[in-house]
Design an enzyme around this catalytic site. Structure first.
Site, PDB file in Angstrom:
ATOM      1  N   ASP A  31     -12.055  35.000  43.179  1.00  0.00           N
ATOM      2  CA  ASP A  31     -12.293  34.317  41.902  1.00  0.00           C
ATOM      3  C   ASP A  31     -11.413  34.874  40.784  1.00  0.00           C
ATOM      4  O   ASP A  31     -11.089  36.066  40.769  1.00  0.00           O
ATOM      5  CB  ASP A  31     -13.773  34.503  41.523  1.00  0.00           C
ATOM      6  CG  ASP A  31     -14.215  33.487  40.495  1.00  0.00           C
ATOM      7  OD1 ASP A  31     -13.463  32.534  40.229  1.00  0.00           O
ATOM      8  OD2 ASP A  31     -15.314  33.660  39.946  1.00  0.00           O
ATOM      9  N   ASN A  79     -15.369  22.392  45.620  1.00  0.00           N
ATOM     10  CA  ASN A  79     -14.060  22.470  44.936  1.00  0.00           C
ATOM     11  C   ASN A  79     -13.323  21.132  44.879  1.00  0.00           C
ATOM     12  O   ASN A  79     -12.355  20.988  44.122  1.00  0.00           O
ATOM     13  CB  ASN A  79     -13.161  23.529  45.586  1.00  0.00           C
ATOM     14  CG  ASN A  79     -13.546  24.952  45.256  1.00  0.00           C
ATOM     15  OD1 ASN A  79     -13.294  25.876  46.024  1.00  0.00           O
ATOM     16  ND2 ASN A  79     -14.176  25.164  44.101  1.00  0.00           N
TER      17      ASN A  79
HETATM   18  C1  FPP Z   1     -11.339  30.586  42.546  1.00  0.00           C
HETATM   19  O1  FPP Z   1     -10.714  30.942  41.323  1.00  0.00           O
HETATM   20  C2  FPP Z   1     -10.305  30.320  43.533  1.00  0.00           C
HETATM   21  C3  FPP Z   1     -10.218  29.196  44.304  1.00  0.00           C
HETATM   22  C4  FPP Z   1     -11.195  28.089  44.213  1.00  0.00           C
HETATM   23  C5  FPP Z   1      -9.096  28.997  45.235  1.00  0.00           C
HETATM   24  C6  FPP Z   1      -8.728  30.192  46.078  1.00  0.00           C
HETATM   25  C7  FPP Z   1      -7.430  29.882  46.707  1.00  0.00           C
HETATM   26  C8  FPP Z   1      -6.392  30.732  46.839  1.00  0.00           C
HETATM   27  C9  FPP Z   1      -6.416  32.149  46.475  1.00  0.00           C
HETATM   28  C10 FPP Z   1      -5.069  30.243  47.346  1.00  0.00           C
HETATM   29  C11 FPP Z   1      -5.017  29.771  48.750  1.00  0.00           C
HETATM   30  C12 FPP Z   1      -5.317  30.819  49.755  1.00  0.00           C
HETATM   31  C13 FPP Z   1      -4.692  30.946  50.912  1.00  0.00           C
HETATM   32  C14 FPP Z   1      -5.344  31.731  51.970  1.00  0.00           C
HETATM   33  C15 FPP Z   1      -3.386  30.371  51.180  1.00  0.00           C
HETATM   34  P1  FPP Z   1     -10.822  29.973  40.064  1.00  0.00           P
HETATM   35  O2  FPP Z   1      -9.740  28.978  40.122  1.00  0.00           O
HETATM   36  O3  FPP Z   1     -12.201  29.377  40.042  1.00  0.00           O
HETATM   37  O4  FPP Z   1     -10.604  30.953  38.883  1.00  0.00           O
HETATM   38  P2  FPP Z   1     -11.233  30.815  37.438  1.00  0.00           P
HETATM   39  O5  FPP Z   1     -12.692  31.144  37.597  1.00  0.00           O
HETATM   40  O6  FPP Z   1     -10.496  31.849  36.668  1.00  0.00           O
HETATM   41  O7  FPP Z   1     -11.011  29.433  36.949  1.00  0.00           O
END
Ligand code: FPP
Length: 250
Positions: A31, A79
Site C-alpha cells: 500500500d 480494485n
Molecule cells: C495499493 O496502493 C497498491 C495497489 C492496489 C497495486 C499494487 C501493485 C503493484 C505494486 C504493481 C504490480 C505488481 C507486480 C507484482 C508486477 P495504492 O495505490 O492504494 O496507494 P495509495 O493508498 O497511496 O493510493
C-alpha cells in the site's frame, strides 16, 4: 508495534544479525504507491511502477534469507473500481512481470497465483497458469501473488466447491471441518500467514487472506510501499521475533 504490556521474548540472532525465529509465511499489502507518486507530483501509475521494483527487491531478499512463503496483494476484487487508466497501468506492469520471471525460475521459486482468474485478460490468466506449471517442481520458496483476489470471494468459492461435493454425495455435511475449508481455499497446502505487513499507515486487512491471517502477527508502519526496503523488512522481522505467540494457549 506490540503494546508494552504484551509478553515479549528477547530475540536470538544469527551470525547475519537476523533473528533466529523467522516467519514461515509473510504477507505483504503493497500500500501507498499512489501517495508516493502524488507526493512527487507524478501520476499514480509511477507509484505502481516503483512499487513493482520494490516487490522484486523484497522478493529477492526474502529468497536470500530463507523465508519459505511470501504473499503479495497485487490486485483485489475491489480494485476494478479504480479509474480505467490505473487498472490498465497495473495490468501492464503485471504483464511485463509475467514475461520476465526467468530469475525466479532459476532461483527455484514456485509461483502460485491466487484469486479468480476468470475475470482477468485472457493472455494474463494463460501466462499465470503456464508459470504455475513451469515452477510447480520448485520448493525453495513459494511466491504467492494475489490477483483479482478477495478473502470473502475466496471463502465463497470454497463454500461452492464443498457444497458441490456434498451434493454429489462425496462428503457428509457433518464431516466438514476447518481443515476441509482450508483445503478448498486458493492457498490449499500452504501454511497460514505468520507475519502480515502493511505499510503506508493504514491499519486494516482489506479483505486479504482473512482466513489465513487468523493468528498472524500484524506489523504496520507509516513508510510507503515503494520505500519499504530491506532495512524496513529487517525491522519488521526483529519485531516479529519478540512477539509471544500463544495461538489461544497460555
Ligand atoms: C495499493 O496502493 C497498491 C495497489 C492496489 C497495486 C499494487 C501493485 C503493484 C505494486 C504493481 C504490480 C505488481 C507486480 C507484482 C508486477 P495504492 O495505490 O492504494 O496507494 P495509495 O493508498 O497511496 O493510493
Amino acid at each position: 508495534m506490540a503494546l508494552p504490556f504484551l509478553k515479549k521474548s528477547p530475540p536470538k540472532t544469527t551470525a547475519a544479525g537476523l533473528p533466529e525465529n523467522l516467519p514461515q509465511h509473510i504477507g505483504f499489502i503493497m500500500d501507498g504507491n499512489g501517495r508516493w507518486a502524488t507526493k512527487r507530483g507524478m501520476p499514480r501509475k509511477f507509484g505502481h511502477r516503483e512499487g513493482a521494483k520494490n516487490f522484486h527487491d523484497i522478493t529477492r531478499y526474502c529468497r536470500s534469507i530463507g523465508i519459505r512463503n511470501i504473499s503479495f496483494y497485487v490486485f483485489s476484487t475491489e480494485n476494478w473500481k479504480r479509474p480505467q487508466e490505473e487498472v490498465d497501468a497495473i495490468m501492464n506492469l503485471l504483464w511485463e512481470y509475467l514475461n520476465d520471471c526467468d530469475e525466479y525460475l532459476e532461483q527455484e521459486v514456485r509461483m502460485i497465483f491466487i484469486g479468480d482468474k476468470s475475470r482477468l485478460p485472457e493472455r494474463i490468466a494463460k501466462r499465470m497458469v503456464e508459470l504455475e506449471q513451469d515452477s510447480a517442481k520448485y520448493d525453495k520458496m513459494n511466491l504467492i501473488l494475489a490477483i483479482n483476489y478477495g478473502g470473502r470471494d475466496e471463502l465463497k468459492h470454497a463454500a461452492q466447491l464443498i457444497a458441490q461435493e456434498v451434493k454429489d454425495g462425496k462428503l457428509e455435511a457433518a464431516d466438514i471441518t476447518e481443515q476441509t475449508i482450508a483445503d478448498h481455499l486458493y492457498t490449499a497446502g500452504l501454511p497460514d500467514v505468520d507475519l502480515l505487513i502493511r505499510p503506508s499507515g493504514e491499519l486494516r486487512l482489506s479483505n486479504f487472506l482473512i482466513w489465513q491471517c487468523a493468528y498472524a502477527e500484524y506489523y504496520f508502519t507509516n513508510v510507503l510501499w515503494p520505500d519499504f526496503n530491506r532495512e524496513e523488512l529487517n525491522k519488521a522481522l526483529v519485531d516479529f521475533s519478540t512477539r509471544g505467540r500463544r495461538f489461544g494457549g497460555v
